[in-house]
Enzyme design. Structure first.
Site, PDB file in Angstrom:
ATOM      1  N   THR A  13       0.834  -1.196   0.000  1.00  0.00           N
ATOM      2  CA  THR A  13       0.000   0.000   0.000  1.00  0.00           C
ATOM      3  C   THR A  13       0.875   1.254   0.000  1.00  0.00           C
ATOM      4  O   THR A  13       2.019   1.230   0.450  1.00  0.00           O
ATOM      5  CB  THR A  13      -0.953   0.024   1.208  1.00  0.00           C
ATOM      6  OG1 THR A  13      -0.198   0.097   2.427  1.00  0.00           O
ATOM      7  CG2 THR A  13      -1.831  -1.214   1.223  1.00  0.00           C
ATOM      8  N   SER A  15       2.426   2.734  -2.445  1.00  0.00           N
ATOM      9  CA  SER A  15       3.690   2.293  -3.058  1.00  0.00           C
ATOM     10  C   SER A  15       4.070   3.091  -4.299  1.00  0.00           C
ATOM     11  O   SER A  15       4.803   2.603  -5.145  1.00  0.00           O
ATOM     12  CB  SER A  15       3.598   0.807  -3.401  1.00  0.00           C
ATOM     13  OG  SER A  15       2.396   0.494  -4.067  1.00  0.00           O
ATOM     14  N   THR A  16       3.609   4.339  -4.387  1.00  0.00           N
ATOM     15  CA  THR A  16       3.969   5.151  -5.545  1.00  0.00           C
ATOM     16  C   THR A  16       5.239   5.954  -5.309  1.00  0.00           C
ATOM     17  O   THR A  16       5.740   6.605  -6.230  1.00  0.00           O
ATOM     18  CB  THR A  16       2.818   6.107  -5.920  1.00  0.00           C
ATOM     19  OG1 THR A  16       2.507   6.938  -4.798  1.00  0.00           O
ATOM     20  CG2 THR A  16       1.574   5.316  -6.327  1.00  0.00           C
ATOM     21  N   GLY A  18       8.746   6.609  -2.117  1.00  0.00           N
ATOM     22  CA  GLY A  18       9.328   6.354  -0.811  1.00  0.00           C
ATOM     23  C   GLY A  18       9.573   4.898  -0.483  1.00  0.00           C
ATOM     24  O   GLY A  18       9.938   4.088  -1.342  1.00  0.00           O
ATOM     25  N   ILE A  19       9.381   4.556   0.783  1.00  0.00           N
ATOM     26  CA  ILE A  19       9.612   3.191   1.252  1.00  0.00           C
ATOM     27  C   ILE A  19       8.710   2.214   0.514  1.00  0.00           C
ATOM     28  O   ILE A  19       9.120   1.096   0.195  1.00  0.00           O
ATOM     29  CB  ILE A  19       9.374   3.105   2.772  1.00  0.00           C
ATOM     30  CG1 ILE A  19      10.460   3.887   3.527  1.00  0.00           C
ATOM     31  CG2 ILE A  19       9.354   1.653   3.242  1.00  0.00           C
ATOM     32  CD1 ILE A  19      10.208   4.031   5.021  1.00  0.00           C
ATOM     33  N   GLY A  20       7.492   2.621   0.219  1.00  0.00           N
ATOM     34  CA  GLY A  20       6.560   1.736  -0.472  1.00  0.00           C
ATOM     35  C   GLY A  20       7.043   1.344  -1.848  1.00  0.00           C
ATOM     36  O   GLY A  20       7.029   0.154  -2.209  1.00  0.00           O
ATOM     37  N   SER A 141       7.124   2.610  13.037  1.00  0.00           N
ATOM     38  CA  SER A 141       8.164   3.636  13.138  1.00  0.00           C
ATOM     39  C   SER A 141       8.798   3.568  14.512  1.00  0.00           C
ATOM     40  O   SER A 141       8.150   3.144  15.490  1.00  0.00           O
ATOM     41  CB  SER A 141       7.557   5.019  12.924  1.00  0.00           C
ATOM     42  OG  SER A 141       8.474   6.047  13.274  1.00  0.00           O
ATOM     43  N   TYR A 154       0.781  11.136  15.609  1.00  0.00           N
ATOM     44  CA  TYR A 154       1.465  10.181  14.734  1.00  0.00           C
ATOM     45  C   TYR A 154       2.048   9.034  15.554  1.00  0.00           C
ATOM     46  O   TYR A 154       1.869   7.856  15.226  1.00  0.00           O
ATOM     47  CB  TYR A 154       2.564  10.893  13.959  1.00  0.00           C
ATOM     48  CG  TYR A 154       3.481   9.987  13.176  1.00  0.00           C
ATOM     49  CD1 TYR A 154       3.062   9.394  11.999  1.00  0.00           C
ATOM     50  CD2 TYR A 154       4.785   9.739  13.616  1.00  0.00           C
ATOM     51  CE1 TYR A 154       3.911   8.568  11.268  1.00  0.00           C
ATOM     52  CE2 TYR A 154       5.637   8.919  12.892  1.00  0.00           C
ATOM     53  CZ  TYR A 154       5.202   8.339  11.723  1.00  0.00           C
ATOM     54  OH  TYR A 154       6.044   7.516  11.004  1.00  0.00           O
TER      55      TYR A 154
END
Length: 264
Positions: A13, A15-16, A18-20, A141, A154
């Protein structure tokens, strides 16, 4: 170690970028068919092109769905009824003074960061248990352990993810399904780059220098003394998705550069 995920389908999810996106690329390199997710068809197409540039010939498709609500999760599940690997990476963050965080913001953070993973896991875990193989990962995190005073809302959601992850691992006890959480520390993702742009511009330093200075000043316990790259975090996600990680479940694995000051 050779990780082979041929024949497995992985949904990542958010995933466009960064980490994704780094995780999606890593899973595709290992042979998995990858399902990208983002809020728009345009962002998914850009991510698909980036993934194919990194892994030519990879099996990749995408589903546009905003996971901040039940309707988005339902749309994603309808498009992809079964997966072998679920990486719950969707999330939002941002510093905000506690006294200025209204109820709507608290609710939005909880829906996006916690309930997105709850809704998807509730569906996909059932199929994994029936097939006696699966991997569910929550991208939490180090802020779930070191609650930041400027991002309490957060930090709360990241702690909640740890509870959900551990509970689901117990639910899957004795099966071929593992459930784990990954705890990145400061990571130089696109979002962090955007957050630091103004500060870098004012100081005349590069984004990388600004990020390193931030880590040393505000995360002084970090042993790397620099932010991690998205690929460094993705490496842990790919490993935990693999058959080689079959004895690791119910764990919260830190990729935080030693930011959390503990030996456990």
């Amino acid at each position: 170690m050779h990780i082979d995920l041929t024949g497995k389908t992985a949904l990542v999810t958010a995933s466009t970028a960064g980490i994704g996106l780094a995780s999606a690329i890593g899973l595709a390199r290992a042979g998995a068919s990858v399902v990208l997710n983002g809020r728009s068809a345009a962002s998914i197409e850009r991510a698909r092109e980036a993934l194919l540039a990194a892994v030519p010939g990879a099996a990749v498709r995408g589903v546009a769905a905003d996971l901040a609500g039940a309707e988005g999760a339902a749309a994603l599940i309808a498009a992809e009824p079964a997966v072998d690997i679920l990486v719950n990476n969707a999330g939002i963050y941002g510093p905000q003074p506690f006294f200025e965080i209204d109820d709507a913001t608290w609710e939005h953070f909880f829906q996006m960061n916690v309930m997105s993973g709850v809704r998807l896991s509730r569906h996909y875990l059932q199929g994994m248990l029936a097939r006696d193989w699966g991997r569910i990962l929550f991208v939490s995190s180090e802020s779930g352990l070191n609650i930041p005073a400027d991002m309490i809302h957060y930090g709360m959601t990241k702690t909640a993810q740890l509870s959900v992850s551990r509970g689901l691992a117990k639910l899957a006890a004795g099966s071929g399904v593992t459930v784990n959480a990954v705890l990145p520390g400061p990571t130089l993702s696109e979002g962090v780059r955007e957050m630091l742009q103004e500060q870098a511009r004012e100081s005349g330093a590069s984004i990388e220098e600004t990020a390193t200075r931030f880590v040393r000043e505000h995360r002084s316990s970090n042993l790397l003394q620099r932010p991690a790259t998205v690929d460094e975090v993705a490496n842990m996600i790919v490993y935990l998705s693999s058959p080689q990680a079959s004895a690791t479940t119910g764990a919260a694995l830190r990729v935080d550069g030693g930011t959390v000051d503990t030996i456990a």
